[in-house]
Design an enzyme around this catalytic site. Structure first.
Site, PDB file in Angstrom:
ATOM      1  N   HIS A 121       0.728  -1.299  -0.145  1.00  0.00           N
ATOM      2  CA  HIS A 121      -0.289   0.350  -0.060  1.00  0.00           C
ATOM      3  C   HIS A 121       1.146   1.243   0.074  1.00  0.00           C
ATOM      4  O   HIS A 121       1.893   1.302   0.074  1.00  0.00           O
ATOM      5  CB  HIS A 121      -0.956  -0.312   1.086  1.00  0.00           C
ATOM      6  CG  HIS A 121      -1.934  -1.226   1.217  1.00  0.00           C
ATOM      7  ND1 HIS A 121      -3.038  -1.271   0.760  1.00  0.00           N
ATOM      8  CD2 HIS A 121      -1.611  -2.077   1.939  1.00  0.00           C
ATOM      9  CE1 HIS A 121      -3.900  -2.540   0.993  1.00  0.00           C
ATOM     10  NE2 HIS A 121      -2.528  -2.900   1.557  1.00  0.00           N
ATOM     11  N   SER A 167      12.938 -20.387  10.021  1.00  0.00           N
ATOM     12  CA  SER A 167      10.705 -19.906  11.098  1.00  0.00           C
ATOM     13  C   SER A 167      11.273 -18.958  10.830  1.00  0.00           C
ATOM     14  O   SER A 167      12.327 -18.334  12.232  1.00  0.00           O
ATOM     15  CB  SER A 167      10.655 -21.539  11.700  1.00  0.00           C
ATOM     16  OG  SER A 167      10.905 -22.652  11.077  1.00  0.00           O
ATOM     17  N   LYS A 173      14.171  -8.578   1.504  1.00  0.00           N
ATOM     18  CA  LYS A 173      15.113  -8.211   0.054  1.00  0.00           C
ATOM     19  C   LYS A 173      15.738  -9.595  -0.235  1.00  0.00           C
ATOM     20  O   LYS A 173      15.216 -11.023   0.447  1.00  0.00           O
ATOM     21  CB  LYS A 173      16.034  -7.631   0.460  1.00  0.00           C
ATOM     22  CG  LYS A 173      16.057  -6.212   1.437  1.00  0.00           C
ATOM     23  CD  LYS A 173      17.610  -5.259   2.060  1.00  0.00           C
ATOM     24  CE  LYS A 173      16.734  -4.167   2.360  1.00  0.00           C
ATOM     25  NZ  LYS A 173      18.060  -3.411   3.017  1.00  0.00           N
ATOM     26  N   LYS A 190      25.019 -18.877   6.149  1.00  0.00           N
ATOM     27  CA  LYS A 190      25.261 -19.022   5.793  1.00  0.00           C
ATOM     28  C   LYS A 190      25.151 -19.842   5.030  1.00  0.00           C
ATOM     29  O   LYS A 190      24.215 -19.539   4.127  1.00  0.00           O
ATOM     30  CB  LYS A 190      25.162 -20.832   6.952  1.00  0.00           C
ATOM     31  CG  LYS A 190      25.473 -21.776   6.480  1.00  0.00           C
ATOM     32  CD  LYS A 190      25.127 -23.587   7.641  1.00  0.00           C
ATOM     33  CE  LYS A 190      26.463 -24.912   7.347  1.00  0.00           C
ATOM     34  NZ  LYS A 190      25.583 -25.789   8.008  1.00  0.00           N
TER      35      LYS A 190
END
Length: 194
Positions: A121, A167, A173, A190
């Site tokens: 929005h 999780s 990005k 990693k």
């Protein structure tokens, strides 16, 4: 976001939406499409037989790879902007806001409660409030990706092949291929062997 909206733009609000441009979400055509898919989703979520759910899923999403499976409950905005690769799996509670294309590759796994948001929005409160205006940014999840439970994927993100998202992460990005990334905001922690 594209700034090509002009007063002489003859495209429908749906065409603008799919293009990732500002559009009016309360346009009657879009409201009807959201209601129509919600009826199908209710049938999908209420159906106990996996083969019948698979048939319903094919009616909901734009592209449905073989052996793709979503555990109910599932929610989406339109469905036709979702492309599922072969052997895709989503655990319980998946939400996909597909106002523009969301491409999910083959052998991708979602943990429970994964949320994929192509919708966004305006940040200006006057432009945003009560106007019905919104826009979207496409999302790409490449092949062999594992998305852990409770992950939120924000608009315009690309997650590279073979990566794992931990999780509870919030992906804001792009994530490169073959990494483990986690956190809020999600960051590479990693590198994986290809």
């Amino acid at each position: 976001m594209s700034q090509s909206n002009t007063n002489d733009d003859n495209r429908s609000e749906k065409e603008k939406m799919i293009a990732g441009e500002m559009y009016n979400a309360i346009d009657p055509e879009l409201v009807k499409e959201r209601l129509d898919v919600r009826r199908l989703i209710k049938k999908f979520n209420d159906e106990e037989e996996p083969s019948k759910r698979s048939e319903l899923l094919q009616q909901i999403v734009g592209k449905h790879g073989t052996k793709s499976y979503i555990e109910p409950p599932f929610r989406c905005d339109y469905g036709y902007n979702i492309s599922l690769g072969e052997s895709f799996y989503a655990n319980f509670g998946c939400v996909v806001l597909d106002v523009c294309p969301i491409q999910i590759g083959k052998n991708v796994m979602f943990g429970p409660n994964v949320q994929v948001y192509a919708a966004t929005h305006p940040v200006d409160p006057i432009e945003r409030n009560f106007s019905g205006k919104e826009y979207g940014k496409p999302i790409i999840i490449e092949d062999y990706v594992w998305i852990g439970g409770g992950v939120i994927i924000n608009p315009g993100v690309k997650i590279g092949e073979g990566s794992t998202i931990g999780s509870g992460s919030v992906v804001t990005k792009d994530i490169p291929p073959y990494v483990v990334a986690a956190g809020n905001p999600c960051k590479v922690i990693k590198q994986l062997k290809q």
